[in-house]
Design an enzyme around this catalytic site. Sequence first.
Site, short mmCIF file in Angstrom:
data_model
loop_
_atom_site.label_atom_id
_atom_site.label_comp_id
_atom_site.label_asym_id
_atom_site.label_seq_id
_atom_site.Cartn_x
_atom_site.Cartn_y
_atom_site.Cartn_z
N ASN A 5 -9.43 17.25 -14.31
CA ASN A 5 -8.21 16.62 -14.85
C ASN A 5 -6.96 17.53 -14.50
O ASN A 5 -5.89 17.07 -14.74
CB ASN A 5 -8.35 16.47 -16.57
CG ASN A 5 -8.71 17.91 -17.29
OD1 ASN A 5 -9.80 18.41 -17.18
ND2 ASN A 5 -7.87 18.57 -18.03
N HIS A 64 -12.52 15.64 -17.00
CA HIS A 64 -12.86 14.65 -17.98
C HIS A 64 -13.95 13.60 -17.30
O HIS A 64 -13.96 13.32 -15.99
CB HIS A 64 -11.53 13.71 -18.00
CG HIS A 64 -10.41 14.60 -18.72
ND1 HIS A 64 -10.61 15.71 -19.31
CD2 HIS A 64 -9.19 14.07 -18.79
CE1 HIS A 64 -9.49 16.13 -19.77
NE2 HIS A 64 -8.59 15.01 -19.53
N CYS A 100 -3.86 11.94 -16.69
CA CYS A 100 -5.10 12.26 -16.36
C CYS A 100 -6.22 11.24 -16.20
O CYS A 100 -6.82 10.94 -15.16
CB CYS A 100 -5.46 13.72 -16.49
SG CYS A 100 -5.58 13.93 -18.55
N ARG A 145 6.67 7.27 -17.77
CA ARG A 145 5.74 6.58 -17.12
C ARG A 145 5.70 5.15 -17.41
O ARG A 145 5.60 4.19 -16.42
CB ARG A 145 4.21 6.93 -17.89
CG ARG A 145 3.70 8.33 -17.21
CD ARG A 145 2.59 8.68 -17.90
NE ARG A 145 2.04 10.17 -17.25
CZ ARG A 145 1.28 10.76 -18.07
NH1 ARG A 145 0.69 10.16 -19.26
NH2 ARG A 145 0.97 12.08 -17.90
N THR A 163 4.80 28.42 -15.21
CA THR A 163 3.64 29.44 -15.78
C THR A 163 2.42 28.80 -16.69
O THR A 163 1.66 29.69 -17.11
CB THR A 163 4.41 30.54 -16.67
OG1 THR A 163 5.32 29.69 -17.71
CG2 THR A 163 5.39 31.23 -15.72
#
Length: 330
Positions: free
Chosen positions: A308, A235, A126, A97, A9
Amino acid sequence: MKIAVVGATGLVGGEILKVLEERNFPVTELIPVASERSVGKQITFKGKQVTIVSFEDAIAAKPAIAIFSAGGGTSLKLAPLFAEAGITVVDNSSAWRMDPTKKLVVPEINAHTLTPEDKIIANPNCSTIQMVVVLDPLHKKYGVKRVVVSTYQSVTGTGKAAVDQLFSERSGDYSNPKVYPHPIDLNVLPHIDVFLDNGYTKEEMKMVNETKKIMGDDTIQVTATTVRIPTIGGHSEAVNIEFENDYEVSDVVKILEESEGVIVQDDPKNYLYPMPLTAHGKDEVFVGRIRRDESQPNTLNLWIVADNLRKGAATNAVQIAEYLAENNLV
């Protein structure tokens, strides 16, 4: 193929659903997952209503892949539960990450490193994604030595509340809860994420560390200044690249024109250069203003723009899922 979308959502979650649909990903059953307050509500996918379920029900349904976009805390808690059930997780948050046991993947660069044993795969930041898609083919040819990057980042990177803040301020209403510590409309904030002890922000250090990991080269030096601006749609980045070897600008343009996922828009005389307005809704990374840095040798300036929410998040995650499916890794 059963696919779960965790955080269905949210802004990025909605974009993931859109990208799955647009790219005709072979979804046999969609399993949307959201917070407890959203369970039982419905979303639309491929023209049909689909009911949001709890994460327990999603795990029980045994999807092949779960694409996460529900924040770092949720990912740290839930991704291992999905992975333990044999479900491959593609996670959009920063949670995994820099975990040395997890792959950080931009498909154009390092999807070939993935194996069936990779059950939690990290989607990069991003700003990093769009930069490395351009850097990597140039690194292979000239050897990237140092990168100086300044970003101009859309409010969509913060989420729906930030978009609401921007448009409220634009209408003259400053009463809504603030996402940023200062007004964002008609303003620029040199501040994305939290400040760290070294004076950089977490977003800036993400770009430093993730670039090295994705490109598999710790010798690449990166310094970043990340800035929030009152735009939506994408971006932008001003990037200065110092190479080990010299180059011809025409060769750089040719390499980028032939690189997967890159579109060169570089015709200043006709005012053609990348902009968030024209990158919005697109999956590619756009590059222009390609020119030699005349202040020092072997150095290049260029301008990079990408949506992005698309290549910077949803599209990259779906591309990872596509690679997993196409190569029988799930």
